[in-house]
Structure formats: C-alpha cells, structure tokens
Write a protein that holds these residues in place. Structure first.
Motif, PDB file in Angstrom:
ATOM      1  N   ASP A   1       1.468  11.765   4.554  1.00 16.00           N
ATOM      2  CA  ASP A   1       0.042  11.557   4.828  1.00 16.00           C
ATOM      3  C   ASP A   1      -0.392  10.103   4.630  1.00 16.00           C
ATOM      4  O   ASP A   1      -1.577   9.812   4.528  1.00 16.00           O
ATOM      5  CB  ASP A   1      -0.821  12.484   3.969  1.00 16.00           C
ATOM      6  CG  ASP A   1      -0.662  12.227   2.477  1.00 16.00           C
ATOM      7  OD1 ASP A   1       0.322  11.571   2.076  1.00 16.00           O
ATOM      8  OD2 ASP A   1      -1.518  12.699   1.696  1.00 16.00           O
ATOM      9  N   PHE A   2       0.588   9.192   4.574  1.00 18.64           N
ATOM     10  CA  PHE A   2       0.261   7.773   4.470  1.00 18.64           C
ATOM     11  C   PHE A   2      -0.350   7.316   5.786  1.00 18.64           C
ATOM     12  O   PHE A   2       0.183   7.606   6.865  1.00 18.64           O
ATOM     13  CB  PHE A   2       1.520   6.972   4.155  1.00 18.64           C
ATOM     14  CG  PHE A   2       1.299   5.511   3.921  1.00 18.64           C
ATOM     15  CD1 PHE A   2       0.372   5.067   2.993  1.00 18.64           C
ATOM     16  CD2 PHE A   2       2.041   4.567   4.621  1.00 18.64           C
ATOM     17  CE1 PHE A   2       0.168   3.707   2.771  1.00 18.64           C
ATOM     18  CE2 PHE A   2       1.859   3.211   4.401  1.00 18.64           C
ATOM     19  CZ  PHE A   2       0.907   2.790   3.478  1.00 18.64           C
ATOM     20  N   ASN A   3      -1.475   6.611   5.723  1.00 16.13           N
ATOM     21  CA  ASN A   3      -2.243   6.325   6.939  1.00 16.13           C
ATOM     22  C   ASN A   3      -1.918   4.990   7.595  1.00 16.13           C
ATOM     23  O   ASN A   3      -2.650   4.544   8.479  1.00 16.13           O
ATOM     24  CB  ASN A   3      -3.742   6.410   6.644  1.00 16.13           C
ATOM     25  CG  ASN A   3      -4.199   5.370   5.618  1.00 16.13           C
ATOM     26  OD1 ASN A   3      -3.420   4.504   5.219  1.00 16.13           O
ATOM     27  ND2 ASN A   3      -5.446   5.470   5.192  1.00 16.13           N
TER      28      ASN A   3
ATOM     29  N   ASN B   1       0.825  -1.213   0.000  1.00 13.06           N
ATOM     30  CA  ASN B   1       0.000   0.000   0.000  1.00 13.06           C
ATOM     31  C   ASN B   1       0.856   1.258   0.000  1.00 13.06           C
ATOM     32  O   ASN B   1       0.444   2.284  -0.560  1.00 13.06           O
ATOM     33  CB  ASN B   1      -0.957  -0.010   1.192  1.00 13.06           C
ATOM     34  CG  ASN B   1      -2.146  -0.919   0.964  1.00 13.06           C
ATOM     35  OD1 ASN B   1      -3.083  -0.572   0.249  1.00 13.06           O
ATOM     36  ND2 ASN B   1      -2.118  -2.103   1.564  1.00 13.06           N
ATOM     37  N   LEU B   2       2.025   1.200   0.622  1.00  8.06           N
ATOM     38  CA  LEU B   2       2.925   2.355   0.588  1.00  8.06           C
ATOM     39  C   LEU B   2       3.376   2.638  -0.842  1.00  8.06           C
ATOM     40  O   LEU B   2       3.361   3.801  -1.282  1.00  8.06           O
ATOM     41  CB  LEU B   2       4.136   2.113   1.493  1.00  8.06           C
ATOM     42  CG  LEU B   2       5.212   3.196   1.435  1.00  8.06           C
ATOM     43  CD1 LEU B   2       4.661   4.544   1.897  1.00  8.06           C
ATOM     44  CD2 LEU B   2       6.432   2.792   2.273  1.00  8.06           C
TER      45      LEU B   2
ATOM     46  N   GLN C   1       1.858   1.904  -3.561  1.00  9.57           N
ATOM     47  CA  GLN C   1       0.695   2.422  -4.279  1.00  9.57           C
ATOM     48  C   GLN C   1       0.460   3.897  -3.925  1.00  9.57           C
ATOM     49  O   GLN C   1       0.218   4.733  -4.805  1.00  9.57           O
ATOM     50  CB  GLN C   1      -0.533   1.576  -3.921  1.00  9.57           C
ATOM     51  CG  GLN C   1      -1.769   1.876  -4.737  1.00  9.57           C
ATOM     52  CD  GLN C   1      -2.891   0.906  -4.380  1.00  9.57           C
ATOM     53  OE1 GLN C   1      -3.411   0.913  -3.260  1.00  9.57           O
ATOM     54  NE2 GLN C   1      -3.264   0.051  -5.322  1.00  9.57           N
ATOM     55  N   HIS C   2       0.558   4.217  -2.645  1.00  7.63           N
ATOM     56  CA  HIS C   2       0.375   5.594  -2.167  1.00  7.63           C
ATOM     57  C   HIS C   2       1.421   6.532  -2.784  1.00  7.63           C
ATOM     58  O   HIS C   2       1.085   7.617  -3.288  1.00  7.63           O
ATOM     59  CB  HIS C   2       0.484   5.608  -0.645  1.00  7.63           C
ATOM     60  CG  HIS C   2       0.445   6.966  -0.023  1.00  7.63           C
ATOM     61  ND1 HIS C   2      -0.713   7.553   0.431  1.00  7.63           N
ATOM     62  CD2 HIS C   2       1.437   7.876   0.227  1.00  7.63           C
ATOM     63  CE1 HIS C   2      -0.449   8.747   0.919  1.00  7.63           C
ATOM     64  NE2 HIS C   2       0.853   8.970   0.809  1.00  7.63           N
TER      65      HIS C   2
ATOM     66  N   GLN D   1       0.917   7.164  -6.505  1.00  2.00           N
ATOM     67  CA  GLN D   1      -0.201   8.074  -6.741  1.00  2.00           C
ATOM     68  C   GLN D   1       0.180   9.524  -6.477  1.00  2.00           C
ATOM     69  O   GLN D   1      -0.473  10.440  -6.991  1.00  2.00           O
ATOM     70  CB  GLN D   1      -1.391   7.684  -5.869  1.00  2.00           C
ATOM     71  CG  GLN D   1      -2.052   6.377  -6.292  1.00  2.00           C
ATOM     72  CD  GLN D   1      -3.044   5.851  -5.268  1.00  2.00           C
ATOM     73  OE1 GLN D   1      -3.130   6.359  -4.140  1.00  2.00           O
ATOM     74  NE2 GLN D   1      -3.800   4.829  -5.651  1.00  2.00           N
ATOM     75  N   ARG D   2       1.251   9.742  -5.709  1.00  2.00           N
ATOM     76  CA  ARG D   2       1.714  11.091  -5.407  1.00  2.00           C
ATOM     77  C   ARG D   2       2.939  11.487  -6.213  1.00  2.00           C
ATOM     78  O   ARG D   2       3.649  12.433  -5.866  1.00  2.00           O
ATOM     79  CB  ARG D   2       1.962  11.236  -3.899  1.00  2.00           C
ATOM     80  CG  ARG D   2       0.659  11.469  -3.145  1.00  2.00           C
ATOM     81  CD  ARG D   2       0.711  11.036  -1.718  1.00  2.00           C
ATOM     82  NE  ARG D   2      -0.565  11.311  -1.048  1.00  2.00           N
ATOM     83  CZ  ARG D   2      -1.674  10.598  -1.242  1.00  2.00           C
ATOM     84  NH1 ARG D   2      -1.668   9.579  -2.088  1.00  2.00           N
ATOM     85  NH2 ARG D   2      -2.796  10.906  -0.609  1.00  2.00           N
TER      86      ARG D   2
ATOM     87  N   GLY E   1       5.165  10.669   1.594  1.00  2.00           N
ATOM     88  CA  GLY E   1       4.700   9.675   2.566  1.00  2.00           C
ATOM     89  C   GLY E   1       4.149  10.266   3.838  1.00  2.00           C
ATOM     90  O   GLY E   1       3.673   9.523   4.714  1.00  2.00           O
TER      91      GLY E   1
END
Length: 321
Positions: free
Chosen positions: A134-136, A67-68, A70-71, A74-75, A132
């Motif tokens: 704002d990665f949740n 997921n990181l 992917q995040h 996307q940024r 990163g």
C-alpha cells in the motif's frame, strides 16, 4: 555500502547542527557495497548510519527510498528509519553530496548463512512485500530485464578480459532471457538487493533489513530469485537445495506463491544471476581509484547462471511440484 567521498569534521558538525541527535563522537567508513558512501556515526545520543549519495544514485529517487523505509518501519518491518531534521526534512547535504542519517540496527550480518537463516530471510522478504503493497510511491526498476542489454553494451568489448568467451555467453543468454521473460506475474515494491550482508541476525532470528537503494517496482518472485542466488550457493558454487527449500517454504507461508510464479522460477533465477553478473562486470572493469570499496568477482554469478540455465522446474529448487 562503501566510501567514495570523505567527510571533514567541519562538514559533519555543520550537518549535525540541523538535527537534534547531539554532536558527533565518532565517524567510521563502511567498506562493504558498491554504490554510496556510508559511515557508522556515533553521537552523544545514539548510533546512526550516515549515507552520502554518489552520482550513480539519481537525486529524484531519494524521496522514494527514504519514504519507503519510513513506510515499512511504520508497518513493523525492521529496517533503518530515516532521522528527521529539525525542519522535518529527511534529506540533507554534506561534502557536496545529498545525504541522510538513518537509525542503527542491532544484530550482525552473515558470511555463511545456514538453512534457518534462509528461512528467516524468506519470511522477512515476504513480510516486506506485503507491507509495501500500500505504499503510494513507485519507482521503475532501472536495472530490470529490459535494461540489461543496454547496460551491458558499454562493457561488451572488454568482457573477455575477465574470462575467455564471456562476451558470447552473456550475449546468447541475454537473447534467451528476453525472448522468454514473463509479463504477467504479481508485482509491487521489492527490495532488489537482499544479500546476507544486507540482513542482520541475533540468536538466529532476523533483526533487520538494510540498504533499500535498489528498491523498485518489479515481480515479487524475481525478488525471491535474487535471494536464492545470494543465499543458497556455497563457496564452491554448488547450489544448496536444503537452504532453497527452507527459504521458499518460509516465503510461501507468508505470501503464497502462485503456480505461475513457481513455473517461472528457473528463468527468474537466471535473470537475477544475469543482473548481478552484469553489474559486477561493470564495477570490475570500471574501478574507482582511491575508493574504499570491495569489488566483487563477476564470474561467481556466471557460475550461478549456468546452474539456473540447466534447471527444468521449481523442483530443482526444492519445491514439490
């Protein structure tokens, strides 16, 4: 990256049947790295990288890593993008191992980076840190400073097989680092393994960052210290001040470093060299028979550590203070 587990044609065909990327044309093992089994995969549609996660990687960490990526993608960070299965999942299984397929990045790795490459890497690392923020999801650094003593302990009795008096030198420095390690620096998601072979370039420009399987939450400046160790020493273990200055200045332009971060730079660099000294020592003393993997010399990081131990301020890294 490395190859510990092989993949049969039937296993590969079964894996690809869950994706919409076409049938396999070629599968080639990648020898670089030390942790997972990795392959260049070519299908009728495109080129990819197939990763099989070996037992050293905790299965519960895999959603964080995938997921990181992917995040970050996307940024705007040029990194591998995990390929989704038809059912939307990012994780599969092959040869009794958890596995993922990610996109293939163009560009080539470096064996001898120049100052301009170091600047590109520094800026790229800073952009990654900002992207990163704002990665949740979060992951503790399981190879962070508080873990070094316990990680070293099983190898302590054999450390002198690598070099006489290595054990006592490591043990003294572990104590000094622990007594002085900071607790108040800016932190967030870091890459934690941005070596030249994990960065791709084309026409001297950074085109991609790979291998996020040590990514975690830790000090941003510690991540920069890892890069200074990995990028700014020559083959004879001399420290290249020009490369370090280029890397730090480029990082600072994207994410300004605080005076406290700069003050702690020599200790952070010492810690970063200790982390890789210890993991390389472990891999050197615990080689896996039959694995396609390049085991790296731990003494290279002892020599780096000695340089950092004698550094007095950020000026020793090219910073005007």
């Amino acid at each position: 990256m490395a190859v510990f587990t092989t993949v049969s044609k039937s296993d590969l065909d079964a894996l690809l049947s869950a994706y919409d990327i076409g049938g396999a044309e070629t599968l080639k093992g990648i020898a670089e790295g030390v942790q997972n089994s990795n392959f260049f995969l070519t299908t009728a549609q495109s080129k990819f990288v197939l990763t099989l996660y070996e037992p050293a990687v905790k299965t519960e960490d895999l959603p964080f890593f995938l997921n990181l990526m992917q995040h970050l993608s996307q940024r705007g960070i040029r990194c591998p993008l995990p390929v989704s299965r038809r059912d939307g999942g990012l994780l599969s299984e092959v040869a009794n191992r958890p596995a993922a397929i990610v996109t293939f990045l163009t560009g080539t790795g470096l064996r001898a980076p120049h100052a301009n490459h170091c600047a590109e890497a520094g800026a790229g690392l800073a952009h990654l840190h900002r992207a990163g923020s704002d990665f949740n999801m979060s992951r503790e650094n399981d190879l962070g400073q508080t873990r070094w003593q316990s990680f070293y302990a099983p190898n302590a009795a054999r450390a002198n097989e690598v070099m006489p008096s290595l054990a006592s030198e490591i043990e003294l420095e572990l104590v000094r680092i622990a007594e002085n390690w900071p607790s108040d620096l800016p932190s967030g998601i870091i890459h934690a393994d941005l070596f030249p072979d994990n960065a791709f370039f084309s026409d001297h420009k950074l085109t991609g960052i790979i291998d996020f399987y040590f990514a975690c939450h830790d000090f941003y400046a510690y991540d920069l210290a890892i890069c200074l160790n990995a990028w700014c020493f020559e083959a004879d273990m001399t420290f290249n001040l020009t490369k370090a200055r280029a890397m730090i200045n480029a990082y600072h332009k994207v994410r300004p470093l605080s005076s406290r971060e700069l003050e702690q730079l020599p200790l952070l660099c010492t810690g970063a060299s200790m982390r890789f000294l210890l993991t390389r020592l472990h891999d050197w003393l615990n080689r896996v028979d039959g694995a396609l993997v390049n085991t790296k010399d731990p003494v290279q990081y002892l020599r780096r550590l000695r340089f950092h131990k004698n550094a007095r301020s950020a000026a020793d890294y090219g910073v005007d203070v």
